[in-house]
Design a protein around this motif. Structure first.
Motif, PDB file in Angstrom:
ATOM      1  N   ALA A  27      31.530   8.271 -30.591  1.00 22.60           N
ATOM      2  CA  ALA A  27      31.004   6.955 -30.199  1.00 22.60           C
ATOM      3  C   ALA A  27      32.066   6.134 -29.465  1.00 22.60           C
ATOM      4  N   GLY A  28      33.260   6.727 -29.271  1.00 24.34           N
ATOM      5  CA  GLY A  28      34.287   6.057 -28.470  1.00 24.34           C
ATOM      6  C   GLY A  28      35.322   5.271 -29.254  1.00 24.34           C
ATOM      7  N   HIS A  29      35.315   5.403 -30.570  1.00 22.38           N
ATOM      8  CA  HIS A  29      36.284   4.648 -31.383  1.00 22.38           C
ATOM      9  C   HIS A  29      37.641   5.359 -31.450  1.00 22.38           C
ATOM     10  N   THR A  30      38.676   4.570 -31.661  1.00 27.82           N
ATOM     11  CA  THR A  30      40.001   5.132 -31.927  1.00 27.82           C
ATOM     12  C   THR A  30      40.057   5.456 -33.405  1.00 27.82           C
ATOM     13  N   ILE A  46      41.008  18.246 -31.762  1.00 29.81           N
ATOM     14  CA  ILE A  46      40.478  18.723 -30.470  1.00 29.81           C
ATOM     15  C   ILE A  46      39.382  17.775 -29.982  1.00 29.81           C
ATOM     16  N   ALA A  47      38.596  17.245 -30.926  1.00 31.01           N
ATOM     17  CA  ALA A  47      37.500  16.319 -30.553  1.00 31.01           C
ATOM     18  C   ALA A  47      38.018  14.960 -30.085  1.00 31.01           C
ATOM     19  N   GLY A  48      39.307  14.669 -30.383  1.00 27.26           N
ATOM     20  CA  GLY A  48      39.865  13.403 -29.891  1.00 27.26           C
ATOM     21  C   GLY A  48      40.379  12.461 -30.964  1.00 27.26           C
ATOM     22  N   LYS A 233      26.226   8.338 -39.862  1.00 23.89           N
ATOM     23  CA  LYS A 233      25.448   7.373 -39.053  1.00 23.89           C
ATOM     24  C   LYS A 233      25.483   5.981 -39.671  1.00 23.89           C
ATOM     25  N   VAL A 234      25.399   5.934 -40.989  1.00 21.50           N
ATOM     26  CA  VAL A 234      25.401   4.646 -41.683  1.00 21.50           C
ATOM     27  C   VAL A 234      26.788   3.997 -41.608  1.00 21.50           C
ATOM     28  N   GLU A 240      30.145  -0.888 -36.687  1.00 22.16           N
ATOM     29  CA  GLU A 240      29.844  -1.563 -35.419  1.00 22.16           C
ATOM     30  C   GLU A 240      29.042  -2.861 -35.568  1.00 22.16           C
ATOM     31  N   ALA A 241      28.418  -3.064 -36.731  1.00 20.44           N
ATOM     32  CA  ALA A 241      27.563  -4.254 -36.888  1.00 20.44           C
ATOM     33  C   ALA A 241      28.381  -5.540 -36.758  1.00 20.44           C
TER      34      ALA A 241
END
Ligand code: NAP
Length: 279
Positions: A27-30, A46-48, A233-234, A240-241
């Protein structure tokens, strides 16, 4: 919304921690994905994800991980306290040394790591602590008394902390998963099996243990149990909320059981549990 990053997650070698780290990275988070055996984190790297060694029962390991994140990023944005496991057995017969060891991880590890990140969060004037509790922090099954006690402790600490740190711009969120297919269930059964008194058939609770093992295996094999992505997901939502909820229950079955416990009271709950365990 102020940035929730960087996100520091404990217990990413498997299960919920691994799935959560991966989902947040995607989702682009550090993300700083951590585990006590960092070699288990190769795929996440490997995924970042950035990877760090972190054992929540080791003060130096926790302090070093927090220092690395703070040196690189200023402060921890979000701490996800996920590391944990279940020490199961009847209240009378369970070895309390093993219970203490579980509390070191599930309760004191979570508490100490939280203490270590809070000064940085307060200085930054923002932060979020997401504690992975359990539906077992709201309801109790036999043979799980000590594990549930550790999760009830997480709930109580979270409720106090939420009010204490609100003035500093820090949110506290509790996530309460139901049955999730991870390494958790296997470790429960291994734990019970490794206690000689229980496997030798000498236990006064042999029948309860057999029924509990069957009820647990049966329920994890039905559609009541879901994969760890459901929790990830939760957690992503909680991270992010703009205004996260104080509690997120994961799985419809967990929601139903928590409601039954709340509305039915002790006797209704005991009857339900006895029926589940065929006692
Ligand atoms: P899991 O696959 O067994 O993962 C547990 C993680 O905790 C592993 O990465 C494990 O690392 C780590 N851990 C244990 N002790 C640690 C320590 N001292 N320091 C750092 N990490 C440590 O099980 P899971 O289901 O994903 O469990 C994650 C959390 O979800 C736990 O808090 C659990 O209580 C909670 N939960 C699970 C369920 C479920 O049904 N699965 C339901 C409700 C709540 P190692 O590989 O090094 O042991």
């Amino acid at each position: 919304m102020t940035s929730p990053d960087p996100v520091l997650i404990t217990g990413c070698s498997s299960g919920i921690g691994e799935a959560t780290a991966l989902m947040l990275v995607r989702a682009g988070h550090t993300v700083y994905a951590t585990a006590r055996r960092p070699e288990t984190l190769a795929d996440l790297e490997i995924a970042g994800a950035r990877i760090l060694a972190l054992d929540v029962t080791d003060e130096e390991s926790m302090a070093a991980a927090v220092k690395t994140v703070e040196d690189e990023q200023g402060s921890v944005g979000t701490l996800v306290n996920n590391a944990g496991y279940g020490e199961y057995g009847p209240v009378e017969e369970t070895d309390l040394a093993r219970v203490r060891t579980m509390f070191e991880t599930n309760v004191f590890g979570l508490s100490r790591l939280t203490q270590l990140v809070l000064p940085g969060m307060r200085r930054a004037g923002r932060g979020r602590v997401v504690n992975i509790s359990s539906m077992g922090g709201r309801i109790v099954f036999p043979v799980g008394g000590y594990y549930h006690a550790s999760k009830y402790a997480v709930e109580a600490i979270s409720d106090a902390l939420r009010v204490e740190v609100k003035p500093f711009g820090i949110d506290v969120v509790v996530v309460e998963p139901g049955l999730i297919r991870t390494g958790f269930e296997g470790r429960v059964n291994e734990g019970i099996a490794s206690d000689a008194g229980l496997t030798s058939g000498q236990s006064a609770y042999a029948e309860l243990l057999a029924k509990s093992e069957k009820a647990t295996a049966d329920s994890y094999s039905t559609r009541l149990a879901v994969g760890p992505d459901s929790v990830a997901k939760v957690v992503l939502k909680a991270v992010e909320a703009d205004r996260p909820r104080t509690r997120y229950v994961v799985t419809p079955a967990a929601r139903a059981m928590i409601a039954l416990r709340k509305l039915g009271g002790d006797r209704v709950w005991d009857t339900f549990v006895r029926a589940q365990f065929k006692l």
